[in-house]
Design a protein around this motif. Structure first.
Motif, PDB file in Angstrom:
ATOM      1  N   TYR A   1       0.742  -1.481  -0.275  1.00  0.00           N
ATOM      2  CA  TYR A   1       0.060  -0.426  -0.158  1.00  0.00           C
ATOM      3  C   TYR A   1       0.974   1.344   0.208  1.00  0.00           C
ATOM      4  N   MET A   2       1.973   1.030   1.087  1.00  0.00           N
ATOM      5  CA  MET A   2       3.209   2.493   1.044  1.00  0.00           C
ATOM      6  C   MET A   2       3.929   2.389  -0.511  1.00  0.00           C
ATOM      7  N   GLY A   3       3.943   1.672  -1.073  1.00  0.00           N
ATOM      8  CA  GLY A   3       4.747   2.096  -2.207  1.00  0.00           C
ATOM      9  C   GLY A   3       4.223   2.366  -3.659  1.00  0.00           C
TER      10      GLY A   3
ATOM     11  N   ILE B   1     -11.423  -2.587  -8.165  1.00  0.00           N
ATOM     12  CA  ILE B   1     -10.529  -3.019  -8.950  1.00  0.00           C
ATOM     13  C   ILE B   1     -10.463  -2.721  -9.751  1.00  0.00           C
ATOM     14  N   GLN B   2     -11.016  -2.894 -10.902  1.00  0.00           N
ATOM     15  CA  GLN B   2     -11.217  -1.253 -12.091  1.00  0.00           C
ATOM     16  C   GLN B   2     -10.369  -0.970 -11.714  1.00  0.00           C
ATOM     17  N   VAL B   3     -10.562  -0.109 -11.187  1.00  0.00           N
ATOM     18  CA  VAL B   3      -9.665   1.511 -10.769  1.00  0.00           C
ATOM     19  C   VAL B   3      -8.180   0.957 -10.252  1.00  0.00           C
ATOM     20  N   ILE B   4      -7.532   0.329 -10.014  1.00  0.00           N
ATOM     21  CA  ILE B   4      -6.663  -0.489  -9.900  1.00  0.00           C
ATOM     22  C   ILE B   4      -6.075  -0.784 -10.988  1.00  0.00           C
TER      23      ILE B   4
ATOM     24  N   VAL C   1      -7.026  -4.819  -2.551  1.00  0.00           N
ATOM     25  CA  VAL C   1      -7.964  -4.528  -2.166  1.00  0.00           C
ATOM     26  C   VAL C   1      -8.804  -4.841  -1.070  1.00  0.00           C
ATOM     27  N   ASN C   2      -8.527  -5.719  -0.535  1.00  0.00           N
ATOM     28  CA  ASN C   2      -8.980  -6.564   1.104  1.00  0.00           C
ATOM     29  C   ASN C   2      -7.883  -5.615   1.753  1.00  0.00           C
ATOM     30  N   PHE C   3      -6.724  -4.387   1.731  1.00  0.00           N
ATOM     31  CA  PHE C   3      -6.518  -3.988   2.856  1.00  0.00           C
ATOM     32  C   PHE C   3      -7.536  -3.180   2.905  1.00  0.00           C
TER      33      PHE C   3
ATOM     34  N   ALA D   1     -16.366  -6.613   1.785  1.00  0.00           N
ATOM     35  CA  ALA D   1     -15.927  -7.078   0.724  1.00  0.00           C
ATOM     36  C   ALA D   1     -14.572  -7.692   0.344  1.00  0.00           C
ATOM     37  N   LYS D   2     -14.583  -8.870   0.647  1.00  0.00           N
ATOM     38  CA  LYS D   2     -13.328  -9.597  -0.171  1.00  0.00           C
ATOM     39  C   LYS D   2     -13.392 -10.096  -1.353  1.00  0.00           C
ATOM     40  N   VAL D   3     -12.102 -10.285  -1.675  1.00  0.00           N
ATOM     41  CA  VAL D   3     -11.723 -10.622  -3.414  1.00  0.00           C
ATOM     42  C   VAL D   3     -10.649 -11.186  -2.966  1.00  0.00           C
ATOM     43  N   THR D   4     -10.550 -12.307  -4.089  1.00  0.00           N
ATOM     44  CA  THR D   4     -10.023 -13.588  -4.405  1.00  0.00           C
ATOM     45  C   THR D   4      -9.120 -13.395  -5.535  1.00  0.00           C
ATOM     46  N   PRO D   5      -7.739 -13.435  -6.229  1.00  0.00           N
ATOM     47  CA  PRO D   5      -6.775 -13.304  -7.168  1.00  0.00           C
ATOM     48  C   PRO D   5      -7.378 -13.508  -8.254  1.00  0.00           C
ATOM     49  N   ASP D   6      -8.203 -14.760  -8.277  1.00  0.00           N
ATOM     50  CA  ASP D   6      -8.988 -15.081  -9.390  1.00  0.00           C
ATOM     51  C   ASP D   6     -10.354 -14.153 -10.013  1.00  0.00           C
ATOM     52  N   GLU D   7     -10.942 -13.575  -8.555  1.00  0.00           N
ATOM     53  CA  GLU D   7     -11.693 -12.859  -9.746  1.00  0.00           C
ATOM     54  C   GLU D   7     -10.979 -11.626  -9.379  1.00  0.00           C
TER      55      GLU D   7
END
Length: 448
Positions: free
Chosen positions: A346-348, A384-387, A418-420, A430-436
């Motif tokens: 996040y910081m980076g 997710i999309q914005v990132i 996203v989860n952080f 609102a948790k997401v997985t790498p597959d999502e």
């Protein structure tokens, strides 16, 4: 399997529709109010013709312009579950565009979704909303395309939808079942401003195309405020178009008219929302050029749409400032715990603009991550999309840019961020997985 399921659904719709029509139980819904009842667009911003203004508020460029040097020449790929459609050339070129269309032909496209050659359009073209344009506004729009738009000779791109699913005749059944033809009818119990707002939202600006859920046959479940579910939010193209009913927690009930107008003009309201994706494009290409009276009319109407409530806390009030830098400052990379590794990520990648505490910049150019309607939502797709794709929204007030991180961050990295962010500043569930993330990335990369 998805083609098979969709094909079965189409067949069912066709048989049900044919049976209903043959039995007389279902008749086409059409209304054609007299000219005196129809709304005419008269408040035209300086420097625009009536037709150009109607084309702008209808955002024709969104789908029909892929190269700014060739406006309205078509070619935009629109991935659908059954294949990819491509927008068509709507310049007045007589060979590849609409140069041979009469006013009656043009009106039939907008009212009925039927081309000059008699074939049906897919409702990816929002004729289900444009049908509500008044006769006078359609005539002005036709005049603009025929006399102000430059003819461009560019062949139309054929769809890659499998032949068995590309048949257009079932669309006539779809129209019989789900499409109400005819210009917007004024509500005599409402003010002129409310009616103007309803005319714009239901028709030209076609808000329901994205913000209203769809049924099994991809039909909008509602076409106006009188039917439950209208503008209650929907997923489209990998993004979530949020609830814009008058609900306080998840819609626009806590917004003032002035805030709605500001959002439509600039795409930004601090502590409320920032426009990105297709909404950002709508602000950039359409809403920012609309008159203040029209934007206020839209705001008045939207705040009157019956609230559709959803579970969970308000998406506008989640989170608070929480510094992240002290936990990782001075800690060697090989000594970082798993949680600290995500904090470091996040910081980076995020803190330079959004702050070590998630508060954004003092002027609001870089938005806060807490009290943020996207981070506070239980629908993480937009974050997710914005990132992955970033933000680029140019308006008369600012040129907003957030870089895309899709190339430098892995699916795991994006999911971790996203989860952080949601855990620390927003909707903790609102948790997401790498597959999502991977699925959304694939969908985004498939769209030019």
């Amino acid at each position: 399997m998805r083609y098979r399921s969709l094909f079965i659904a189409v067949i069912l719709v066709v048989f049900i529709g044919v049976g209903a029509i043959v039995s007389g139980l279902w008749q086409p819904t059409t209304h054609s109010p007299a000219d005196i009842q129809q709304i005419k667009t008269t408040d035209i911003p300086e420097g625009m013709s009536r037709g150009k203004y109607i084309a702008t508020m209808s955002d024709c460029t969104a789908c029909h312009t892929t190269d700014e040097s060739q406006p309205f020449a078509g070619g935009l790929a629109m991935p659908l579950p059954i294949g990819t459609l491509y927008s068509t050339n709507i310049t007045p070129d007589k060979q590849t565009g609409i140069g041979n269309y009469s006013l009656a032909d043009f009106k039939r496209v907008l009212r009925q979704g039927i081309r000059k050659d008699g074939s049906n359009l897919y409702p990816a073209m929002p004729y289900t909303e444009y049908t509500k344009l008044s006769d006078d506004d359609i005539s002005a729009l036709y005049d603009y395309f025929m006399h102000e738009v430059k003819p461009i000779k560019q062949e139309n791109h054929e769809s890659d939808i499998p032949a068995i699913l590309a048949m257009r005749w079932p669309l006539s059944i779809w129209n019989w079942m789900f499409h109400t033809q005819g210009a917007y009818q004024e509500n005599p119990d409402k003010s002129a401003e409310w009616n103007r707002g309803a005319y714009l939202v239901q028709g030209a600006t076609h808000c329901g195309t994205c913000h209203t859920p769809r049924g099994i046959a991809m039909q909008p479940i509602a076409g106006d405020e009188q039917t439950k579910g209208f503008l209650s939010g929907a997923d489209l193209g990998g993004w979530h178009a949020f609830n814009i009913t008058s609900d306080d927690k998840h819609g626009l009930g806590s917004w003032s008219n002035q805030e709605i107008v500001q959002y439509l003009k600039t795409g930004s309201v601090a502590g409320k929302a920032q426009a990105a994706g297709t909404m950002g494009e709508a602000v950039e290409h359409s809403f920012q050029y609309m008159s203040d009276d029209d934007l206020n009319a839209i705001a008045t109407y939207l705040r009157s749409v019956p609230a559709v409530s959803q579970e969970g806390p308000s998406r506008f009030t989640q989170g608070q400032a929480k510094p992240q830098d002290m936990a990782v400052r001075g800690v060697p990379l090989d000594k970082l715990t798993k949680d600290q590794q995500v904090q470091s990520l996040y910081m980076g990648n995020c803190a330079a603009c959004h702050g070590a505490d998630g508060g954004g910049s003092p002027d609001g150019y870089y938005p806060s991550l807490y009290h943020n309607s996207v981070v506070g939502s239980n629908k993480p797709n937009n974050l997710i999309q914005v990132i992955l794709t970033g933000v680029h929204r140019k308006t008369q007030s600012a040129d907003v840019m957030m870089p895309a991180f899709g190339r430098q961050l892995s699916d795991q990295n994006v999911a971790d961020i996203v989860n952080f962010v949601t855990k620390n500043y927003g909707q903790k569930e609102a948790k997401v997985t790498p597959d999502e993330v991977k699925a959304l990335r694939s969908q985004t990369e498939a769209t030019p």
